[in-house]
Design a protein around this motif. Structure first.
Motif, PDB file in Angstrom:
ATOM      1  N   ASP A  59      21.765 -25.632  10.158  1.00 27.06           N
ATOM      2  CA  ASP A  59      23.641 -25.339  11.519  1.00 27.06           C
ATOM      3  C   ASP A  59      23.613 -26.609  11.682  1.00 27.06           C
ATOM      4  O   ASP A  59      22.894 -27.935  11.774  1.00 27.06           O
ATOM      5  N   PHE A  60      24.763 -27.269  12.643  1.00 28.90           N
ATOM      6  CA  PHE A  60      24.540 -28.532  12.958  1.00 28.90           C
ATOM      7  C   PHE A  60      25.988 -28.887  13.407  1.00 28.90           C
ATOM      8  O   PHE A  60      26.830 -27.959  13.263  1.00 28.90           O
ATOM      9  N   ARG A  61      26.064 -29.499  14.041  1.00 28.08           N
ATOM     10  CA  ARG A  61      27.007 -29.759  15.319  1.00 28.08           C
ATOM     11  C   ARG A  61      28.410 -30.537  14.706  1.00 28.08           C
ATOM     12  O   ARG A  61      27.718 -32.094  14.253  1.00 28.08           O
ATOM     13  N   LEU A 108      24.468 -25.709   2.252  1.00 27.91           N
ATOM     14  CA  LEU A 108      25.732 -25.179   3.551  1.00 27.91           C
ATOM     15  C   LEU A 108      25.824 -25.580   4.465  1.00 27.91           C
ATOM     16  O   LEU A 108      27.924 -26.308   4.702  1.00 27.91           O
ATOM     17  N   GLY A 109      25.304 -26.573   5.334  1.00 34.36           N
ATOM     18  CA  GLY A 109      25.787 -27.592   6.220  1.00 34.36           C
ATOM     19  C   GLY A 109      26.570 -28.973   5.473  1.00 34.36           C
ATOM     20  O   GLY A 109      27.539 -29.308   6.544  1.00 34.36           O
ATOM     21  N   TRP A 110      26.248 -29.520   4.359  1.00 32.58           N
ATOM     22  CA  TRP A 110      27.170 -30.300   3.756  1.00 32.58           C
ATOM     23  C   TRP A 110      28.624 -29.426   2.655  1.00 32.58           C
ATOM     24  O   TRP A 110      29.400 -30.493   3.556  1.00 32.58           O
ATOM     25  N   VAL A 111      27.757 -27.999   2.492  1.00 34.77           N
ATOM     26  CA  VAL A 111      29.522 -28.326   2.197  1.00 34.77           C
ATOM     27  C   VAL A 111      30.421 -27.951   2.686  1.00 34.77           C
ATOM     28  O   VAL A 111      31.286 -28.510   2.911  1.00 34.77           O
ATOM     29  N   GLN A 112      30.294 -27.358   4.218  1.00 32.71           N
ATOM     30  CA  GLN A 112      30.904 -27.644   5.654  1.00 32.71           C
ATOM     31  C   GLN A 112      31.712 -29.099   5.905  1.00 32.71           C
ATOM     32  O   GLN A 112      33.430 -29.157   5.735  1.00 32.71           O
ATOM     33  N   TYR A 113      30.002 -29.704   6.300  1.00 39.71           N
ATOM     34  CA  TYR A 113      30.708 -31.300   6.707  1.00 39.71           C
ATOM     35  C   TYR A 113      31.602 -32.253   5.633  1.00 39.71           C
ATOM     36  O   TYR A 113      32.138 -32.270   6.031  1.00 39.71           O
ATOM     37  N   GLU A 153      18.486 -26.271  15.796  1.00 37.65           N
ATOM     38  CA  GLU A 153      18.007 -25.213  14.819  1.00 37.65           C
ATOM     39  C   GLU A 153      19.722 -23.684  14.917  1.00 37.65           C
ATOM     40  O   GLU A 153      20.605 -24.350  15.105  1.00 37.65           O
ATOM     41  N   LEU A 154      18.953 -22.649  14.107  1.00 36.48           N
ATOM     42  CA  LEU A 154      19.992 -22.077  13.555  1.00 36.48           C
ATOM     43  C   LEU A 154      20.342 -21.308  14.768  1.00 36.48           C
ATOM     44  O   LEU A 154      19.604 -21.342  16.166  1.00 36.48           O
ATOM     45  N   GLY A 155      21.999 -21.626  14.627  1.00 34.37           N
ATOM     46  CA  GLY A 155      22.524 -20.393  16.240  1.00 34.37           C
ATOM     47  C   GLY A 155      22.832 -22.008  17.113  1.00 34.37           C
ATOM     48  O   GLY A 155      23.388 -20.980  17.791  1.00 34.37           O
ATOM     49  N   GLU A 156      22.447 -22.274  16.864  1.00 30.47           N
ATOM     50  CA  GLU A 156      23.103 -23.717  17.828  1.00 30.47           C
ATOM     51  C   GLU A 156      23.961 -24.585  17.952  1.00 30.47           C
ATOM     52  O   GLU A 156      24.568 -25.223  18.306  1.00 30.47           O
ATOM     53  N   GLY A 157      24.364 -24.342  16.324  1.00 30.87           N
ATOM     54  CA  GLY A 157      25.696 -25.586  16.064  1.00 30.87           C
ATOM     55  C   GLY A 157      26.956 -25.172  15.328  1.00 30.87           C
ATOM     56  O   GLY A 157      27.311 -23.103  15.961  1.00 30.87           O
ATOM     57  N   ASP A 158      27.582 -25.574  14.638  1.00 30.16           N
ATOM     58  CA  ASP A 158      29.101 -25.092  14.344  1.00 30.16           C
ATOM     59  C   ASP A 158      28.727 -23.671  13.212  1.00 30.16           C
ATOM     60  O   ASP A 158      30.475 -23.141  12.936  1.00 30.16           O
ATOM     61  N   LEU A 159      27.931 -23.358  12.594  1.00 32.43           N
ATOM     62  CA  LEU A 159      28.464 -22.831  11.264  1.00 32.43           C
ATOM     63  C   LEU A 159      28.605 -21.195  11.822  1.00 32.43           C
ATOM     64  O   LEU A 159      27.515 -21.195  12.451  1.00 32.43           O
ATOM     65  N   SER A 160      29.306 -20.783  10.987  1.00 31.07           N
ATOM     66  CA  SER A 160      29.122 -18.905  11.334  1.00 31.07           C
ATOM     67  C   SER A 160      28.165 -18.661  10.274  1.00 31.07           C
ATOM     68  O   SER A 160      28.248 -17.659   9.076  1.00 31.07           O
TER      69      SER A 160
END
Length: 255
Positions: free
Chosen positions: A191-193, A163-168, A205-212
């Motif tokens: 998760d990613f910023r 999912l990180g790469w899909v959003q990226y 880490e999970l919860g520290e980035g931009d993904l919902s």
């Protein structure tokens, strides 16, 4: 809606695992992970790996296996996976030579179809793990990501969606989860910023980035995902500390 298992992609802790696979697995089990997805075995024989996993009550979800290894030693890879009780072999990445054109992608699809058939005959399932480049090129009006699953039957190829790469890549993770419902046994929760597009993705880490993440987890359950798999490509903190933080976030927010 059935409960999804919580797994860890071992690539996240690759340096620890390469130095001491058994000790690293013990720490992962202690954190509360229920399964692991391998990215190499650090020289541990399959029989011994199975003993350790059984002792720790860790499920071998599957393994990221390079395309090169699947071509050169398919039967060896199958034998290892079957011995440790895994269900999935996942192609984790393809090189630039595969991504040059629609023709090179089509050649890969043909090769994947053959590999997947052999996997199926041995009771295993082939999956593909995406990055962002599968959304750079279209085949017959579809992104390569989608063309792959259009052209290769679902009984041969299943999806491991990152999912990180899909959003990226600029796509909607929730829409893609829904699109592949029933064909998406494995979901990489990353998760990613957001940063400059010319910079490497900043995984956190999970919860520290931009993904919902909470809507993503809810959508995954509806899509019949079997395993949520934590992965962090690069860790600012010590990797074992990072995966502990992500597991604690999941305990607080999912189970």
């Amino acid at each position: 809606m059935s409960k999804m298992g919580i797994g860890l992609q071992m690539y996240t802790v690759r340096e620890d695992a390469n130095a001491d696979m058994e000790g690293t697995l013990r720490q992962i089990a202690e954190m509360g992970y229920e399964g692991v997805e391998f990215a190499g075995y650090a020289g541990v024989p399959a029989e011994r790996m199975r003993e350790v996993l059984d002792e720790l009550n860790l499920k071998a979800i599957g393994s990221h296996v390079s395309l090169d290894n699947l071509i050169k030693d398919l039967q060896g890879e199958i034998a290892y996976l079957k011995t440790i009780g895994a269900s999935y072999a996942i192609i984790p990445y393809v090189g630039e030579e595969v991504r040059e054109s629609t023709e090179t992608w089509q050649a890969l699809f043909d090769r994947m179809r053959s590999i997947a058939q052999t996997m199926k005959e041995n009771g295993l399932t082939l999956c593909y793990h995406n990055h962002a480049f599968e959304f750079d090129l279209k085949i017959d009006g579809e992104y390569v990501f989608d063309a792959m699953y259009t052209q290769i039957d679902a009984d041969l190829l299943q999806c491991e969606m990152d999912l990180g790469w899909v959003q990226y890549a600029g796509e909607d993770p929730l829409a893609y989860i829904a699109k592949y419902a029933g064909r998406l046994p494995l979901l990489h929760l990353k998760d990613f910023r957001e940063g400059p597009k010319d910079q490497p993705i900043d995984t956190v880490e999970l919860g520290e980035g931009d993904l919902s993440l909470l809507p993503i987890i809810e959508a995954a359950g509806k899509a019949k995902v079997e395993w949520i798999i934590v992965e962090q490509d690069r860790c600012t903190n010590p990797p074992l500390a990072s995966v502990r933080t992500s597991r604690e976030w999941l305990k607080a927010n999912y189970n």
